[in-house]
Design an enzyme around this catalytic site. Sequence first.
Site, PDB file in Angstrom:
ATOM      1  N   ASP A 145     -38.223 -94.835 -71.276  1.00 35.49           N
ATOM      2  CA  ASP A 145     -37.545 -95.786 -72.178  1.00 35.49           C
ATOM      3  C   ASP A 145     -37.585 -95.313 -73.624  1.00 35.49           C
ATOM      4  O   ASP A 145     -36.625 -95.445 -74.361  1.00 35.49           O
ATOM      5  CB  ASP A 145     -38.223 -97.171 -72.113  1.00 35.49           C
ATOM      6  CG  ASP A 145     -37.842 -97.944 -70.872  1.00 35.49           C
ATOM      7  OD1 ASP A 145     -36.740 -97.713 -70.336  1.00 35.49           O
ATOM      8  OD2 ASP A 145     -38.642 -98.796 -70.435  1.00 35.49           O
ATOM      9  N   GLN A 186     -32.275 -93.328 -70.641  1.00 28.59           N
ATOM     10  CA  GLN A 186     -33.574 -93.428 -69.954  1.00 28.59           C
ATOM     11  C   GLN A 186     -33.419 -93.029 -68.489  1.00 28.59           C
ATOM     12  O   GLN A 186     -34.262 -92.338 -67.920  1.00 28.59           O
ATOM     13  CB  GLN A 186     -34.238 -94.807 -70.144  1.00 28.59           C
ATOM     14  CG  GLN A 186     -33.492 -96.037 -69.607  1.00 28.59           C
ATOM     15  CD  GLN A 186     -33.643 -96.251 -68.111  1.00 28.59           C
ATOM     16  OE1 GLN A 186     -34.692 -95.963 -67.537  1.00 28.59           O
ATOM     17  NE2 GLN A 186     -32.587 -96.737 -67.465  1.00 28.59           N
ATOM     18  N   LYS A 213     -42.932-103.460 -64.889  1.00 26.30           N
ATOM     19  CA  LYS A 213     -43.265-102.237 -65.631  1.00 26.30           C
ATOM     20  C   LYS A 213     -44.753-102.063 -65.930  1.00 26.30           C
ATOM     21  O   LYS A 213     -45.234-100.949 -66.033  1.00 26.30           O
ATOM     22  CB  LYS A 213     -42.479-102.187 -66.949  1.00 26.30           C
ATOM     23  CG  LYS A 213     -41.011-101.883 -66.761  1.00 26.30           C
ATOM     24  CD  LYS A 213     -40.320-101.706 -68.096  1.00 26.30           C
ATOM     25  CE  LYS A 213     -38.826-101.533 -67.856  1.00 26.30           C
ATOM     26  NZ  LYS A 213     -38.088-101.228 -69.071  1.00 26.30           N
ATOM     27  N   GLY A 223     -26.923-100.596 -76.369  1.00 26.02           N
ATOM     28  CA  GLY A 223     -28.006-100.770 -75.411  1.00 26.02           C
ATOM     29  C   GLY A 223     -27.671-100.091 -74.084  1.00 26.02           C
ATOM     30  O   GLY A 223     -28.555 -99.611 -73.377  1.00 26.02           O
ATOM     31  N   TYR A 248     -27.687-105.184 -72.796  1.00 29.87           N
ATOM     32  CA  TYR A 248     -26.458-104.407 -72.801  1.00 29.87           C
ATOM     33  C   TYR A 248     -25.195-105.199 -72.467  1.00 29.87           C
ATOM     34  O   TYR A 248     -24.308-104.722 -71.796  1.00 29.87           O
ATOM     35  CB  TYR A 248     -26.557-103.122 -71.985  1.00 29.87           C
ATOM     36  CG  TYR A 248     -27.126-103.212 -70.595  1.00 29.87           C
ATOM     37  CD1 TYR A 248     -28.418-102.780 -70.352  1.00 29.87           C
ATOM     38  CD2 TYR A 248     -26.357-103.679 -69.542  1.00 29.87           C
ATOM     39  CE1 TYR A 248     -28.945-102.821 -69.087  1.00 29.87           C
ATOM     40  CE2 TYR A 248     -26.877-103.711 -68.261  1.00 29.87           C
ATOM     41  CZ  TYR A 248     -28.170-103.282 -68.046  1.00 29.87           C
ATOM     42  OH  TYR A 248     -28.684-103.317 -66.783  1.00 29.87           O
ATOM     43  N   THR A 280     -38.122-101.932 -63.321  1.00 33.06           N
ATOM     44  CA  THR A 280     -37.681-102.784 -64.411  1.00 33.06           C
ATOM     45  C   THR A 280     -38.363-104.148 -64.336  1.00 33.06           C
ATOM     46  O   THR A 280     -39.292-104.339 -63.552  1.00 33.06           O
ATOM     47  CB  THR A 280     -36.125-102.836 -64.454  1.00 33.06           C
ATOM     48  OG1 THR A 280     -35.731-103.509 -65.633  1.00 33.06           O
ATOM     49  CG2 THR A 280     -35.513-103.505 -63.239  1.00 33.06           C
ATOM     50  N   ILE A 309     -30.974-104.230 -77.299  1.00 32.17           N
ATOM     51  CA  ILE A 309     -31.178-103.504 -76.034  1.00 32.17           C
ATOM     52  C   ILE A 309     -30.596-104.261 -74.847  1.00 32.17           C
ATOM     53  O   ILE A 309     -30.480-103.718 -73.766  1.00 32.17           O
ATOM     54  CB  ILE A 309     -32.654-103.109 -75.792  1.00 32.17           C
ATOM     55  CG1 ILE A 309     -33.524-104.325 -75.553  1.00 32.17           C
ATOM     56  CG2 ILE A 309     -33.199-102.265 -76.927  1.00 32.17           C
ATOM     57  CD1 ILE A 309     -34.854-103.948 -74.895  1.00 32.17           C
ATOM     58  N   GLU A 342     -49.429-112.974 -82.467  1.00 36.58           N
ATOM     59  CA  GLU A 342     -50.577-112.138 -82.076  1.00 36.58           C
ATOM     60  C   GLU A 342     -50.116-110.836 -81.399  1.00 36.58           C
ATOM     61  O   GLU A 342     -50.739-109.784 -81.561  1.00 36.58           O
ATOM     62  CB  GLU A 342     -51.522-112.882 -81.110  1.00 36.58           C
ATOM     63  CG  GLU A 342     -52.185-114.127 -81.680  1.00 36.58           C
ATOM     64  CD  GLU A 342     -51.226-115.303 -81.801  1.00 36.58           C
ATOM     65  OE1 GLU A 342     -50.570-115.638 -80.804  1.00 36.58           O
ATOM     66  OE2 GLU A 342     -51.117-115.875 -82.911  1.00 36.58           O
ATOM     67  N   LYS A 343     -49.030-110.942 -80.625  1.00 35.01           N
ATOM     68  CA  LYS A 343     -48.543-109.738 -79.929  1.00 35.01           C
ATOM     69  C   LYS A 343     -47.973-108.730 -80.934  1.00 35.01           C
ATOM     70  O   LYS A 343     -48.139-107.521 -80.788  1.00 35.01           O
ATOM     71  CB  LYS A 343     -47.501-110.115 -78.869  1.00 35.01           C
ATOM     72  CG  LYS A 343     -48.166-110.668 -77.606  1.00 35.01           C
ATOM     73  CD  LYS A 343     -47.218-111.463 -76.750  1.00 35.01           C
ATOM     74  CE  LYS A 343     -46.249-110.619 -75.949  1.00 35.01           C
ATOM     75  NZ  LYS A 343     -45.358-111.492 -75.118  1.00 35.01           N
TER      76      LYS A 343
END
Length: 267
Positions: free
Chosen positions: A106, A241, A71, A234, A215, A67, A213, A156-157
Site C-alpha cells: 500500500d 499496490q 490487514k 485513489g 476510489y 483488504t 483513497i 489518541e490514534k
Amino acid sequence: MNIDANTEIYGVIGYPVRHSLSPVFQNAGFRHLGINAVYLAFEIPPKELKTAILGLKGAGVKGLNVTIPHKEAVLELCDWISEEVKEIGAVNTLKFSERIEGYNTDWIGFLRAVEEVESIKGKKVLLLGAGGSSKAIAYSLHREKVKVYIWNRTKEKAEKLAEKYGFIVIDRPEDVLEEVDMIVNTTSVGLKDDDPPLFDYSLLKPEHTVMDIIYKETLLVREAKKKGCRLVSGLSMLVHQGARSFEIWTGCKAPVKVMKRALGIKD
Ligand code: ATR
C-alpha cells in the site's frame, strides 16, 4: 482465458469484497503476459480468517491480497514478514510458498500514484485519518521526509502515529488549510453519498492537491474538482499496490498500463 488443470489461483480476501476491482485488473495483467492464472475474490468473515488462509494455502493458492478488515489480523498467521510490515503493522499481500509470507504494498502504491501527478518532496501534507490505510501512507510520508499534519476523529490514534513519525496533531483540519500543499483522506468518510464533510470543503484552494483513497467520486473529490485542485486518483493507488503484489507473486514486471486500461483509467 483458458482455465485448465495447471491454472494457478490468486485472489483477494476481504469482508465485504464483492465491490472489489482487483480481479478486473489483476486478471487483465495475467492475460496480457500469458500467465496461466486466475484472480478471484473470496469473501471471508473474520471468524473464518484462519481456516480460510490455511485452507487456501493447503489447496495450492499462490498468493492473496488482503483488504478490510483483515490487514492487521493476518499478521499473526504469517511465518515471515517484510521489513515494511514490521514498520507499518499491516499486511496487504500474502505469498504462499513453504511458508506464509506477509508484505505491504500500500505504501508504495500511494507513492507511485502521487508521483504520477507531482513530486511529493518538500510538500506539506494534511493527513486525515489514523486507521489501517493511514498507517501505510504515514510510513510513505515519513520515508519521503515531508511535513505532516495529522487529524483523526479519535485523537489518541493520531497521537500514536504522530509520536512514531514526528507528525503534528491538529484539532481541526481548517486550522492548517492555508499552510498545506496536499490533503489526503484515508478515512471511510465519503464512502456513503450522504456522509457529512470532514471539514469545510469551501475552503479548498486551487493550489491544493487532493487525494481521496476511496476510489469513487466522493464529496471531497467533487468539491476539489470544482475548485480546480490537482487530484491524485485513489484508483491509481489501487492499481499500483496491486501491481507490486503481482510482481512479488510472479517475479514479472506488472503491465501497469494494461491494468489501468482494464479499469478505464486513461494515461
Ligand atoms: P482502514 O483499514 O480502511 O483504514 P480503519 O482502520 O477502520 O479502516 O480506519 C477508518 C478510519 O476512518 C479511521 O481514521 C476512523 O476514525 P477513528 O479512528 O476515530 O475511528 C475514520 N472514520 C470512520 N468513520 C468516521 C467518521 N464518521 N468521522 C470521522 N472519521 C471516521
